[in-house]
Design a protein around this motif. Structure first.
Motif, PDB file in Angstrom:
ATOM      1  N   SER A   1      -1.635  15.701  52.353  1.00  0.00           N
ATOM      2  CA  SER A   1      -0.055  15.703  52.913  1.00  0.00           C
ATOM      3  C   SER A   1       0.516  16.885  51.565  1.00  0.00           C
ATOM      4  CB  SER A   1       0.251  13.953  52.298  1.00  0.00           C
ATOM      5  OG  SER A   1      -0.338  13.777  53.009  1.00  0.00           O
ATOM      6  N   GLY A   2      -0.119  16.600  50.463  1.00  0.00           N
ATOM      7  CA  GLY A   2       1.099  17.884  49.666  1.00  0.00           C
ATOM      8  C   GLY A   2       0.844  18.872  49.678  1.00  0.00           C
ATOM      9  N   VAL A   3      -0.678  19.466  50.980  1.00  0.00           N
ATOM     10  CA  VAL A   3      -0.573  21.004  51.500  1.00  0.00           C
ATOM     11  C   VAL A   3       0.541  20.831  51.820  1.00  0.00           C
ATOM     12  CG1 VAL A   3      -1.648  22.865  52.201  1.00  0.00           C
ATOM     13  CG2 VAL A   3      -2.838  21.691  50.552  1.00  0.00           C
ATOM     14  N   VAL A   4       0.613  20.210  53.158  1.00  0.00           N
ATOM     15  CA  VAL A   4       1.166  20.311  54.310  1.00  0.00           C
ATOM     16  C   VAL A   4       3.170  19.908  54.229  1.00  0.00           C
ATOM     17  CG1 VAL A   4       1.741  18.837  56.783  1.00  0.00           C
ATOM     18  CG2 VAL A   4      -0.352  18.809  56.018  1.00  0.00           C
ATOM     19  N   PHE A   5       3.352  18.851  53.044  1.00  0.00           N
ATOM     20  CA  PHE A   5       4.612  18.847  53.010  1.00  0.00           C
ATOM     21  C   PHE A   5       5.365  20.340  51.662  1.00  0.00           C
ATOM     22  CE2 PHE A   5       7.652  17.777  49.276  1.00  0.00           C
ATOM     23  CZ  PHE A   5       8.599  17.743  50.113  1.00  0.00           C
ATOM     24  N   GLY A   6       3.861  20.657  51.101  1.00  0.00           N
ATOM     25  CA  GLY A   6       5.168  22.039  50.008  1.00  0.00           C
ATOM     26  C   GLY A   6       5.021  23.128  51.186  1.00  0.00           C
ATOM     27  N   ALA A   7       4.209  23.008  52.166  1.00  0.00           N
ATOM     28  CA  ALA A   7       3.900  24.430  53.440  1.00  0.00           C
ATOM     29  C   ALA A   7       5.111  24.778  54.087  1.00  0.00           C
ATOM     30  CB  ALA A   7       3.021  25.041  53.556  1.00  0.00           C
ATOM     31  N   SER A   8       5.533  23.204  54.417  1.00  0.00           N
ATOM     32  CA  SER A   8       6.166  22.995  56.054  1.00  0.00           C
ATOM     33  C   SER A   8       7.513  23.089  54.535  1.00  0.00           C
ATOM     34  CB  SER A   8       6.405  21.762  56.506  1.00  0.00           C
ATOM     35  OG  SER A   8       5.750  21.445  56.678  1.00  0.00           O
ATOM     36  N   LEU A   9       7.738  22.601  53.399  1.00  0.00           N
ATOM     37  CA  LEU A   9       9.288  22.506  52.420  1.00  0.00           C
ATOM     38  C   LEU A   9       9.343  24.692  52.223  1.00  0.00           C
ATOM     39  CD1 LEU A   9      11.476  21.181  51.700  1.00  0.00           C
ATOM     40  CD2 LEU A   9      10.109  20.839  49.710  1.00  0.00           C
ATOM     41  N   SER A  10       8.540  25.107  52.116  1.00  0.00           N
ATOM     42  CA  SER A  10       8.786  26.137  51.816  1.00  0.00           C
ATOM     43  C   SER A  10       8.550  27.210  53.158  1.00  0.00           C
ATOM     44  CB  SER A  10       7.147  27.082  51.312  1.00  0.00           C
ATOM     45  OG  SER A  10       7.062  25.790  49.852  1.00  0.00           O
ATOM     46  N   LEU A  11       8.301  27.207  53.776  1.00  0.00           N
ATOM     47  CA  LEU A  11       8.920  27.986  55.012  1.00  0.00           C
ATOM     48  C   LEU A  11      10.356  28.018  55.378  1.00  0.00           C
ATOM     49  CD1 LEU A  11       7.732  29.430  57.854  1.00  0.00           C
ATOM     50  CD2 LEU A  11       7.119  27.132  58.620  1.00  0.00           C
ATOM     51  N   LEU A  12      11.059  26.532  55.413  1.00  0.00           N
ATOM     52  CA  LEU A  12      12.233  25.936  55.977  1.00  0.00           C
ATOM     53  C   LEU A  12      12.985  26.650  55.081  1.00  0.00           C
ATOM     54  CD1 LEU A  12      11.865  22.440  56.688  1.00  0.00           C
ATOM     55  CD2 LEU A  12      12.394  24.799  58.781  1.00  0.00           C
ATOM     56  N   LEU A  13      12.906  26.079  53.271  1.00  0.00           N
ATOM     57  CA  LEU A  13      13.649  26.697  52.708  1.00  0.00           C
ATOM     58  C   LEU A  13      13.264  28.697  52.478  1.00  0.00           C
ATOM     59  CD1 LEU A  13      12.385  25.256  48.930  1.00  0.00           C
ATOM     60  CD2 LEU A  13      14.487  24.560  50.527  1.00  0.00           C
ATOM     61  N   SER A  14      12.523  29.025  52.930  1.00  0.00           N
ATOM     62  CA  SER A  14      12.356  30.635  53.348  1.00  0.00           C
ATOM     63  C   SER A  14      13.400  30.734  53.859  1.00  0.00           C
ATOM     64  CB  SER A  14      11.189  31.614  53.292  1.00  0.00           C
ATOM     65  OG  SER A  14      10.101  30.583  52.848  1.00  0.00           O
ATOM     66  N   LEU A  15      13.559  30.253  55.284  1.00  0.00           N
ATOM     67  CA  LEU A  15      13.741  30.568  57.078  1.00  0.00           C
ATOM     68  C   LEU A  15      16.039  30.571  56.306  1.00  0.00           C
ATOM     69  CD1 LEU A  15      12.278  28.464  59.561  1.00  0.00           C
ATOM     70  CD2 LEU A  15      12.869  30.774  59.377  1.00  0.00           C
ATOM     71  N   THR A  16      15.696  29.198  55.304  1.00  0.00           N
ATOM     72  CA  THR A  16      17.171  29.541  54.627  1.00  0.00           C
ATOM     73  C   THR A  16      17.595  30.842  53.988  1.00  0.00           C
ATOM     74  OG1 THR A  16      16.586  28.387  53.015  1.00  0.00           O
ATOM     75  CG2 THR A  16      17.632  27.253  54.057  1.00  0.00           C
ATOM     76  N   LEU A  17      16.703  31.405  53.842  1.00  0.00           N
ATOM     77  CA  LEU A  17      17.253  32.658  52.607  1.00  0.00           C
ATOM     78  C   LEU A  17      17.052  33.953  54.008  1.00  0.00           C
ATOM     79  CD1 LEU A  17      15.626  31.887  49.536  1.00  0.00           C
ATOM     80  CD2 LEU A  17      17.787  32.211  50.050  1.00  0.00           C
ATOM     81  N   CYS A  18      15.722  33.510  54.564  1.00  0.00           N
ATOM     82  CA  CYS A  18      15.870  34.992  55.607  1.00  0.00           C
ATOM     83  C   CYS A  18      15.745  35.063  56.734  1.00  0.00           C
ATOM     84  CB  CYS A  18      13.967  35.258  54.640  1.00  0.00           C
ATOM     85  SG  CYS A  18      14.196  36.302  52.803  1.00  0.00           S
ATOM     86  N   SER A  19      16.063  35.906  57.825  1.00  0.00           N
ATOM     87  CA  SER A  19      15.676  35.585  59.460  1.00  0.00           C
ATOM     88  C   SER A  19      13.523  34.881  59.727  1.00  0.00           C
ATOM     89  CB  SER A  19      15.391  36.853  59.895  1.00  0.00           C
ATOM     90  OG  SER A  19      14.857  38.007  59.966  1.00  0.00           O
ATOM     91  N   ILE A  20      13.929  34.799  60.341  1.00  0.00           N
ATOM     92  CA  ILE A  20      12.585  33.795  60.902  1.00  0.00           C
ATOM     93  C   ILE A  20      11.437  35.252  60.870  1.00  0.00           C
ATOM     94  CG2 ILE A  20      13.091  33.981  63.500  1.00  0.00           C
ATOM     95  CD1 ILE A  20      11.472  31.785  64.010  1.00  0.00           C
ATOM     96  N   VAL A  21      11.931  36.030  61.896  1.00  0.00           N
ATOM     97  CA  VAL A  21      11.409  38.161  61.858  1.00  0.00           C
ATOM     98  C   VAL A  21      10.503  38.096  60.110  1.00  0.00           C
ATOM     99  CG1 VAL A  21      11.594  40.441  62.792  1.00  0.00           C
ATOM    100  CG2 VAL A  21      11.879  38.553  63.884  1.00  0.00           C
ATOM    101  N   SER A  22      11.548  38.152  59.497  1.00  0.00           N
ATOM    102  CA  SER A  22      11.320  38.877  58.248  1.00  0.00           C
ATOM    103  C   SER A  22       9.912  37.379  57.575  1.00  0.00           C
ATOM    104  CB  SER A  22      12.544  39.118  57.137  1.00  0.00           C
ATOM    105  OG  SER A  22      13.560  40.041  57.409  1.00  0.00           O
ATOM    106  N   VAL A  23      10.732  36.096  57.529  1.00  0.00           N
ATOM    107  CA  VAL A  23       9.618  35.074  56.910  1.00  0.00           C
ATOM    108  C   VAL A  23       7.475  35.313  57.766  1.00  0.00           C
ATOM    109  CG1 VAL A  23       8.962  32.605  56.626  1.00  0.00           C
ATOM    110  CG2 VAL A  23      11.501  33.677  56.513  1.00  0.00           C
TER     111      VAL A  23
END
Length: 213
Positions: free
Chosen positions: A33-55
């Motif tokens: 659960s920690g891995v899935v939650f951390g990875a999903s949250l990191s991905l969404l936070l990254s998308l707030t800063l960069c485009s989906i292509v960059s991420v």
């Protein structure tokens, strides 16, 4: 009844899939659960800063950096030790990652059933088959205009993700206290509604007495 099928022939997700989601959201396996939650949250936070292509590009580069470095490291180690262990990822390269036809049909039938249900319901709401339901839907859309003015889609996804991984476990831990306060709030709301209804009836009765000679 076939697996994934109801008596009416509608496709349903397999029970194992639902059980795995429940276990994930209730943190039955903290590591997973920690891995899935951390990875999903990191991905969404990254998308707030960069485009989906960059991420996507950065994620791909990070994975390639790890695998290439590990491949070179194992190659040098095998050359020094003069061993013949073969490719370090041979176990994963030999695994069959292709989706079977049965799996594709099972999940595509499930998605198609949900899609058809959604389209049918939207048609019913937009074409005003039931006036009350359509008015409720209109109120929901009106509320969402204010929600959209406060939050963008990614922010809502982040809040939803945090809520999905926190609310179930909090409720499970404090179920008695939460149920108690929810019951109190529900009782107060019912009392207010009952009082308001009673006042309307009294007002209507007094009005009738005033009008009648």
């Amino acid at each position: 009844m076939e697996n994934g099928k109801t008596e009416n022939g509608d496709s349903q997700p397999p029970p194992q899939w639902k059980d795995k989601v429940v276990e994930l959201l209730y943190w039955r396996d903290v590591k997973t659960s920690g891995v899935v939650f951390g990875a999903s949250l990191s991905l969404l936070l990254s998308l707030t800063l960069c485009s989906i292509v960059s991420v996507s590009s950065y994620i791909g580069l990070a994975l390639l950096s790890v695998t290439i470095c590990f491949r070179i490291y194992k190659g040098i180690l095998q050359a020094i030790q003069k061993s013949d262990e073969g490719h370090p990822f041979k176990l994963y390269l030999d695994q069959d990652v292709a989706l079977s036809e049965g799996t594709v049909h099972k999940y595509s039938d499930c998605v198609l059933a949900r899609f058809n249900t959604t389209v049918t319901e939207l048609r019913r709401l937009f074409l005003v088959e039931d006036l009350v339901d359509s008015l409720k839907f209109a109120v929901l859309m009106w509320i969402l205009t204010y929600v959209g003015a406060l939050f963008n889609g990614l922010t809502l996804f982040i809040l939803g993700l945090v809520g999905m991984f926190s609310c179930p476990i909090v409720y499970e831990k404090y179920k008695v206290q939460i149920d108690h306060y929810v019951g109190m709030a529900s009782k107060q709301v019912k009392d207010i509604i009952a009082t308001h209804t009673l006042l309307k009836k009294i007002k209507g009765t007094l009005k009738e007495h005033n009008v009648t000679p």
